[in-house]
Design a protein around this motif. Sequence first.
Motif, PDB file in Angstrom:
ATOM      1  N   THR A 190      -0.503   3.239 -10.126  1.00 49.98           N
ATOM      2  CA  THR A 190      -1.713   4.042  -9.924  1.00 49.98           C
ATOM      3  C   THR A 190      -2.925   3.156  -9.670  1.00 49.98           C
ATOM      4  O   THR A 190      -3.690   3.368  -8.720  1.00 49.98           O
ATOM      5  N   LEU A 191      -3.091   2.139 -10.511  1.00 50.02           N
ATOM      6  CA  LEU A 191      -4.234   1.234 -10.363  1.00 50.02           C
ATOM      7  C   LEU A 191      -4.136   0.413  -9.085  1.00 50.02           C
ATOM      8  O   LEU A 191      -5.148   0.176  -8.411  1.00 50.02           O
ATOM      9  N   ALA A 192      -2.915  -0.021  -8.755  1.00 49.03           N
ATOM     10  CA  ALA A 192      -2.727  -0.841  -7.552  1.00 49.03           C
ATOM     11  C   ALA A 192      -3.040  -0.041  -6.285  1.00 49.03           C
ATOM     12  O   ALA A 192      -3.684  -0.541  -5.359  1.00 49.03           O
ATOM     13  N   GLU A 193      -2.590   1.200  -6.238  1.00 46.33           N
ATOM     14  CA  GLU A 193      -2.865   2.041  -5.076  1.00 46.33           C
ATOM     15  C   GLU A 193      -4.364   2.260  -4.903  1.00 46.33           C
ATOM     16  O   GLU A 193      -4.890   2.207  -3.788  1.00 46.33           O
ATOM     17  N   ASN A 194      -5.061   2.501  -6.011  1.00 45.77           N
ATOM     18  CA  ASN A 194      -6.503   2.705  -5.943  1.00 45.77           C
ATOM     19  C   ASN A 194      -7.244   1.436  -5.519  1.00 45.77           C
ATOM     20  O   ASN A 194      -8.341   1.510  -4.944  1.00 45.77           O
ATOM     21  N   ALA A 195      -6.637   0.274  -5.798  1.00 49.71           N
ATOM     22  CA  ALA A 195      -7.282  -0.997  -5.469  1.00 49.71           C
ATOM     23  C   ALA A 195      -6.857  -1.536  -4.108  1.00 49.71           C
ATOM     24  O   ALA A 195      -7.298  -2.600  -3.688  1.00 49.71           O
ATOM     25  N   GLY A 196      -5.968  -0.819  -3.417  1.00 50.15           N
ATOM     26  CA  GLY A 196      -5.526  -1.256  -2.103  1.00 50.15           C
ATOM     27  C   GLY A 196      -4.447  -2.320  -2.128  1.00 50.15           C
ATOM     28  O   GLY A 196      -4.228  -3.026  -1.138  1.00 50.15           O
ATOM     29  N   ILE A 197      -3.744  -2.444  -3.248  1.00 50.82           N
ATOM     30  CA  ILE A 197      -2.648  -3.405  -3.370  1.00 50.82           C
ATOM     31  C   ILE A 197      -1.348  -2.729  -2.950  1.00 50.82           C
ATOM     32  O   ILE A 197      -1.038  -1.623  -3.405  1.00 50.82           O
ATOM     33  N   CYS A 198      -0.601  -3.382  -2.098  1.00 51.14           N
ATOM     34  CA  CYS A 198       0.664  -2.832  -1.612  1.00 51.14           C
ATOM     35  C   CYS A 198       1.821  -3.276  -2.505  1.00 51.14           C
ATOM     36  O   CYS A 198       2.028  -4.475  -2.709  1.00 51.14           O
ATOM     37  N   ILE A 199       2.549  -2.320  -3.029  1.00 52.15           N
ATOM     38  CA  ILE A 199       3.751  -2.627  -3.808  1.00 52.15           C
ATOM     39  C   ILE A 199       4.946  -2.463  -2.866  1.00 52.15           C
ATOM     40  O   ILE A 199       5.451  -1.355  -2.651  1.00 52.15           O
ATOM     41  N   ALA A 200       5.375  -3.564  -2.292  1.00 53.12           N
ATOM     42  CA  ALA A 200       6.440  -3.534  -1.290  1.00 53.12           C
ATOM     43  C   ALA A 200       7.788  -3.182  -1.906  1.00 53.12           C
ATOM     44  O   ALA A 200       8.637  -2.560  -1.260  1.00 53.12           O
ATOM     45  N   VAL A 201       7.998  -3.609  -3.149  1.00 53.39           N
ATOM     46  CA  VAL A 201       9.244  -3.315  -3.862  1.00 53.39           C
ATOM     47  C   VAL A 201       8.886  -2.690  -5.195  1.00 53.39           C
ATOM     48  O   VAL A 201       8.130  -3.267  -5.989  1.00 53.39           O
ATOM     49  N   ASN A 202       9.406  -1.497  -5.461  1.00 56.83           N
ATOM     50  CA  ASN A 202       9.188  -0.796  -6.725  1.00 56.83           C
ATOM     51  C   ASN A 202      10.562  -0.394  -7.247  1.00 56.83           C
ATOM     52  O   ASN A 202      11.156   0.573  -6.778  1.00 56.83           O
ATOM     53  N   PHE A 203      11.083  -1.159  -8.226  1.00 58.86           N
ATOM     54  CA  PHE A 203      12.511  -1.034  -8.535  1.00 58.86           C
ATOM     55  C   PHE A 203      12.749  -0.986 -10.049  1.00 58.86           C
ATOM     56  O   PHE A 203      12.380  -1.910 -10.774  1.00 58.86           O
TER      57      PHE A 203
END
Length: 285
Positions: free
Chosen positions: A162-175
């Motif tokens: 949630t915080l990463a999306e709001n900060a514009g950080i791309c989570i390329a792998v979420n596993f």
Amino acid sequence: MAESMLFAVNKVNQRNDILPNVTLGVELRNDCSDEGLALWTTNTLVGSVGDLEYKDACPYQSRDGNRLGVQPIGIVGTSRSTTSLFAAKSSGVYHVPLVSYTATSDELSDAKRFPYFLRTVPPDKFQAIAIVDLLLHFHWEYIALFYSIDTYGIHGAKHIRTLAENAGICIAVNFPVASFDSESQTSDIVSKLQEANKVNVIVIMSYRNTANVVLQAMKESNLKDIILLLVVMDGEVMSKKMATLIQYTGVYLCVFTAALTKLFVSIMTNSQKTLQHPPNGIETF
């Protein structure tokens, strides 16, 4: 830990300026990091389950052997979030406070579900905030996130996403990663890492056993120059196996705790050359 508890109780009982006319007693149990055993053990302390098994245990008998029927005024523990969920639910039924010294899951912050649960450490949401702040500080905006399939990993990873999306950080792998090692799971992790070959920052939120699964996959992927933010669950310390795997993966490691964020940023700010050319070693904060 047990010796520390006994030492502290004895010191308090020896002093007259702390809890005068009160003598503390203590009974030590081991939940073996097992949810079912944690539930049963808590019930034997505060309820009627297992009463016969512990009929001679402190504080239920006086010197003449008569039953006192006195329940504990509180429980210290457990060390893990997963076991604390069960223990806190059980102790709450009898209105007995349970204070954990390392259980950090945000699920335990729900006062309606766990009205008698307390802890001496901050919940995981603050770790998530600190991690994202750290990623932003060093402009690490393309990462991989691995987490354990338990209350710590699931809720912690949710906060980070949630915080990463709001900060514009791309989570390329979420596993999500199971704690047991298997060829199929390792193969899946290797495939994910190879697909996202531009990722150079990996965040792991898990117990040591689960972290070892990811580290083994990183070793087999032959990844290099990786910055690893390893958030080991509930205050666990690094194991020998974990340290060995890290040395073979060629990463720059941070064993991360939210309380040391400012210190870590200060040290990392003065180590930009190290970040550009990560050593094959271990840095622990």
